[in-house]
Scaffold this active site. Structure first.
Site: not given
Ligand code: PGA
Length: 259
Positions: A15-17, A99, A169, A218, A239
């Site tokens: 998830n590159w955000k 998310h 998450e 994390s 992430g």
């Protein structure tokens, strides 16, 4: 269309955000991941900002592409939105929905439910994020996750529930949460079992068994293997560490080594 494969097939999702800043940097990172990892049996997905999707999908067939949200209408007067149908047309296979960072921006379970239905009917494979903000001694976090699942999956036919990936998450373990602390594979295992029980109650044992449950929060290249081995999950949603090609490559390779 890509199929989900066996329930035991490992899946590693980045998830590159809202990263990186430029198209050039996105290409560089993507190509570095392709070089770094083994890509044998595990499925690898990168969920990236919409604007990079078109270019990056041409760079490698080893990595599946995903979006980080999708709107429920196909087309129409919805300024600023991008629909699941548009993403599918573009060749995107996966989409993250619900998310916690989007929930913080006001996304509700009922909106996520509409987006899930639209994504499934467009032919995308949704990754539904659930997870509690914090944990107290009263174990209320189980009720939080149960409610998220029940409301987000409401009205979705049983057979289609099996296509959804559930990402557990816990918000308190995300790398961006102030005052965060680490979740353990035991935390992941406990919740994965609970999620499967809820899914089984909502559909059937057979359907619940097929659903892929993954962990995110994390994850890094030091603990990825432990989550895969002992966390009761078939994959990871990554992430921060996914923005480092070496670390993300190592995480993919950890999944490859655990068949
Ligand atoms: P993180 O993010 O790995 O940086 O904690 C995971 C996520 O938010 O999906």
């Amino acid at each position: 269309m890509l199929m989900s494969g066996k329930a035991t097939k490992k899946i590693i999702i980045a998830n590159w955000k809202m990263n990186p800043l430029t198209q050039k940097d996105a290409e560089k990172l993507f190509n570095a991941v392709v070089k770094q990892a083994r890509f044998k049996r595990a499925e690898v997905v990168i969920c990236l900002p919409y604007i990079f999707l078109d270019k990056l999908k041409k760079l490698s067939r080893k990595i599946y592409l995903g979006a980080q949200d999708a709107f429920w209408g196909d087309t129409g007067a919805f300024t600023g939105e991008v629909s699941a149908a548009m993403l599918e047309e573009m060749g995107v296979e996966y989409v993250i929905l619900g998310h916690s960072e989007r929930r913080t921006l006001g996304e509700t379970n009922s909106l996520i439910n509409k987006k899930l239905k639209a994504s499934i009917s467009a032919g995308l494979l949704p990754i539904l994020c659930v997870g509690e903000d914090s944990r107290g001694a009263d174990h209320a976090y189980f009720a939080v996750v149960r409610k998220q699942l029940q409301e987000c999956l409401k009205g979705i036919p049983k057979v289609l529930i099996s296509k959804i990936i559930i990402a557990y998450e816990p918000v308190w373990a995300l790398s961006t949460t102030v005052g965060r602390h680490d979740a353990t594979p035991a935390d992941s295992l406990e919740m994965a079992l609970f999620i499967r029980k809820i899914l089984s109650d909502m559909s059937s044992q057979k359907v619940a068994k097929k659903v892929r449950i993954i962990y995110g929060g994390s994850v890094n290249d030091r603990d990825a293997e432990d989550f895969i081995k002992f966390g009761g999950v078939v994959g990871l949603l990554v992430g921060k560490a996914s923005l480092d090609a070496k670390k993300f490559g190592n995480i993919i390779n950890a999944a490859e080594s655990n068949y």
